[in-house]
Write a protein that holds these residues in place. Structure first.
Motif, mmCIF file in Angstrom:
data_model
loop_
_atom_site.group_PDB
_atom_site.id
_atom_site.type_symbol
_atom_site.label_atom_id
_atom_site.label_comp_id
_atom_site.label_asym_id
_atom_site.label_seq_id
_atom_site.Cartn_x
_atom_site.Cartn_y
_atom_site.Cartn_z
ATOM 1 N N GLU A 117 31.850 49.368 30.451
ATOM 2 C CA GLU A 117 30.929 48.393 30.658
ATOM 3 C C GLU A 117 31.774 46.936 29.808
ATOM 4 N N HIS A 118 32.596 47.240 28.936
ATOM 5 C CA HIS A 118 33.285 46.009 28.378
ATOM 6 C C HIS A 118 34.301 45.455 29.429
ATOM 7 N N LEU A 119 34.897 46.180 30.108
ATOM 8 C CA LEU A 119 35.912 45.753 31.151
ATOM 9 C C LEU A 119 35.090 45.121 32.462
ATOM 10 N N GLY A 120 33.927 45.661 32.709
ATOM 11 C CA GLY A 120 33.188 45.342 33.758
ATOM 12 C C GLY A 120 33.632 45.684 35.184
ATOM 13 N N ASN A 121 33.752 44.546 35.928
ATOM 14 C CA ASN A 121 34.356 44.727 37.396
ATOM 15 C C ASN A 121 35.749 43.769 37.274
ATOM 16 N N ALA A 122 36.207 43.467 35.971
ATOM 17 C CA ALA A 122 37.583 42.853 35.968
ATOM 18 C C ALA A 122 38.646 43.613 37.021
ATOM 19 N N TRP A 123 39.501 42.710 37.531
ATOM 20 C CA TRP A 123 40.568 43.475 38.268
ATOM 21 C C TRP A 123 41.256 44.406 37.651
ATOM 22 N N ARG A 124 41.651 44.035 36.453
ATOM 23 C CA ARG A 124 42.585 44.863 35.727
ATOM 24 C C ARG A 124 41.848 45.284 34.193
ATOM 25 N N MET A 125 42.185 44.113 33.545
ATOM 26 C CA MET A 125 41.441 44.229 32.166
ATOM 27 C C MET A 125 41.067 42.754 31.530
ATOM 28 N N ILE A 126 41.025 41.821 32.298
ATOM 29 C CA ILE A 126 40.735 40.431 31.754
ATOM 30 C C ILE A 126 39.450 40.271 32.560
ATOM 31 N N ARG A 127 38.177 40.288 32.145
ATOM 32 C CA ARG A 127 37.004 40.079 32.555
ATOM 33 C C ARG A 127 36.665 38.492 32.744
ATOM 34 N N GLY A 128 36.549 37.944 33.745
ATOM 35 C CA GLY A 128 36.425 36.497 33.910
ATOM 36 C C GLY A 128 35.147 36.276 34.515
ATOM 37 N N GLU A 129 34.675 34.921 34.494
ATOM 38 C CA GLU A 129 33.422 34.542 35.148
ATOM 39 C C GLU A 129 33.585 33.294 36.276
ATOM 40 N N PRO A 130 32.741 33.325 37.180
ATOM 41 C CA PRO A 130 31.725 34.174 37.445
ATOM 42 C C PRO A 130 32.087 35.378 38.102
ATOM 43 N N ALA A 131 31.169 36.141 38.885
ATOM 44 C CA ALA A 131 31.508 37.248 39.786
ATOM 45 C C ALA A 131 31.786 36.808 41.073
ATOM 46 N N TRP A 132 32.674 37.373 41.968
ATOM 47 C CA TRP A 132 33.039 37.166 43.020
ATOM 48 C C TRP A 132 32.769 38.013 44.045
ATOM 49 N N ASP A 133 32.596 37.917 45.672
ATOM 50 C CA ASP A 133 32.890 38.826 46.416
ATOM 51 C C ASP A 133 34.146 38.645 47.104
ATOM 52 N N VAL A 134 35.052 39.384 47.164
ATOM 53 C CA VAL A 134 36.465 39.320 47.699
ATOM 54 C C VAL A 134 36.341 39.884 48.994
ATOM 55 N N GLU A 135 37.007 39.110 50.067
ATOM 56 C CA GLU A 135 37.398 39.763 51.534
ATOM 57 C C GLU A 135 38.989 39.636 51.621
ATOM 58 N N LEU A 136 39.702 40.545 51.831
ATOM 59 C CA LEU A 136 41.025 40.255 52.265
ATOM 60 C C LEU A 136 41.505 41.059 53.483
ATOM 61 N N HIS A 137 42.351 40.220 54.578
ATOM 62 C CA HIS A 137 42.761 41.072 55.655
ATOM 63 C C HIS A 137 44.149 41.211 55.335
ATOM 64 N N PHE A 138 44.540 42.668 55.522
ATOM 65 C CA PHE A 138 45.786 43.013 55.598
ATOM 66 C C PHE A 138 46.361 43.450 56.949
ATOM 67 N N ASP A 139 47.701 42.993 57.014
ATOM 68 C CA ASP A 139 48.302 43.193 58.468
ATOM 69 C C ASP A 139 48.462 44.789 58.571
ATOM 70 N N ALA A 140 48.798 45.169 59.954
ATOM 71 C CA ALA A 140 49.024 46.584 60.086
ATOM 72 C C ALA A 140 50.321 47.196 59.103
ATOM 73 N N CYS A 141 51.284 46.250 58.983
ATOM 74 C CA CYS A 141 52.425 46.579 58.128
ATOM 75 C C CYS A 141 52.011 47.064 56.846
ATOM 76 N N PHE A 142 50.911 46.541 56.103
ATOM 77 C CA PHE A 142 50.541 46.750 54.822
ATOM 78 C C PHE A 142 49.608 47.605 54.816
ATOM 79 N N ALA A 143 48.653 47.917 55.975
ATOM 80 C CA ALA A 143 47.060 48.560 55.745
ATOM 81 C C ALA A 143 47.346 49.820 55.319
ATOM 82 N N GLU A 144 47.950 50.808 55.544
ATOM 83 C CA GLU A 144 48.330 52.138 55.210
ATOM 84 C C GLU A 144 48.251 52.085 53.740
ATOM 85 N N THR A 145 49.423 51.381 53.217
ATOM 86 C CA THR A 145 49.772 51.432 51.794
ATOM 87 C C THR A 145 48.552 50.914 51.011
#
Length: 225
Positions: A117-145
């Motif tokens: 709960e302390h970390l919340g939805n931090a990407w790693r360990m730094i919980r910032g503000e505000p909260a964001w919905d993120v959408e990223l497009h990865f090409d076929a070269c990186f998609a599987e990884t």
């Protein structure tokens, strides 16, 4: 035991590069003891802000620290607890303690404290503000990884006909995910939010300026030869 002995020489675990652990054993032991006994610590700490100011900065005053948890994340050990000097819970990196000692002052770890709960939805360990919905497009070269790894607890993957993917997650703050996106180079494009795309663009512009200047100097040097 025989089975383990037969296999053990052929097993290997390689963690990401991290800072040296020499010098933090004493800090680790003091924090571990404080958690076990419920006795607060008296500490001094060199924050990143003070480090950036250099020798001109005033030493940070001693403070009472009530550790709740020892926490290894990515490449280093941290402790999360109540920092009396700041009047709030803080995440402190063990190798930045410059002084630490036990006291006879008792404290209690809050029963409702949860690292998750302390970390919340931090990407790693730094919980910032505000909260964001993120959408990223990865090409076929990186998609599987990318799709093969659980990068964040909220992530969702959408596979596209051209073998590329859309990566979606909900994060608290953009500072940490910004550097992850940049590490993917041209294989990742930010679809949303616009603020993250703007930050990536700004960082890329600054990098181009640095490399552009270096490239010009190298070309001039070669031309002179």
């Amino acid at each position: 035991r025989r089975d383990i002995e037969a296999v053990e020489p052929h097993l290997a675990i390689q963690l990401p590069p991290g800072g040296p652990h020499e010098g933090i054993e004493d800090v680790y032991e003091h924090i571990r003891t404080a958690i076990a006994t419920g006795k607060a610590l008296r500490c001094q700490y060199e924050s990143i802000e003070r480090s950036l100011k250099g020798d001109a900065a005033e030493p940070e005053p001693p403070f009472r620290f009530e550790p709740y948890v020892l926490y290894f994340c990515q490449r280093a050990w941290y402790s999360i607890g109540y920092h009396a000097g700041r009047g709030q819970r803080r995440c402190l990196k063990l190798n930045r303690f410059t002084r630490i000692e036990q006291t006879d002052e008792s404290y209690r770890i809050p029963e409702d404290f949860s690292l998750t709960e302390h970390l919340g939805n931090a990407w790693r360990m730094i919980r910032g503000e505000p909260a964001w919905d993120v959408e990223l497009h990865f090409d076929a070269c990186f998609a599987e990884t990318i799709a093969d790894t659980q990068w964040h607890r909220t992530q969702q993957i959408e596979y596209l006909p051209d073998d590329s993917i859309l990566f979606r997650c909900h994060v608290d703050g953009l500072d940490e995910i910004l550097w992850w996106v940049l590490s993917m180079g041209p294989h990742c494009v930010v679809r949303q939010p616009t603020e993250l795309a703007r930050r990536v663009q700004q960082a890329a512009r600054e990098m181009l300026q640095r490399y552009g200047a270096t490239g010009s100097q190298s070309s001039d040097a070669q031309a002179a030869e």
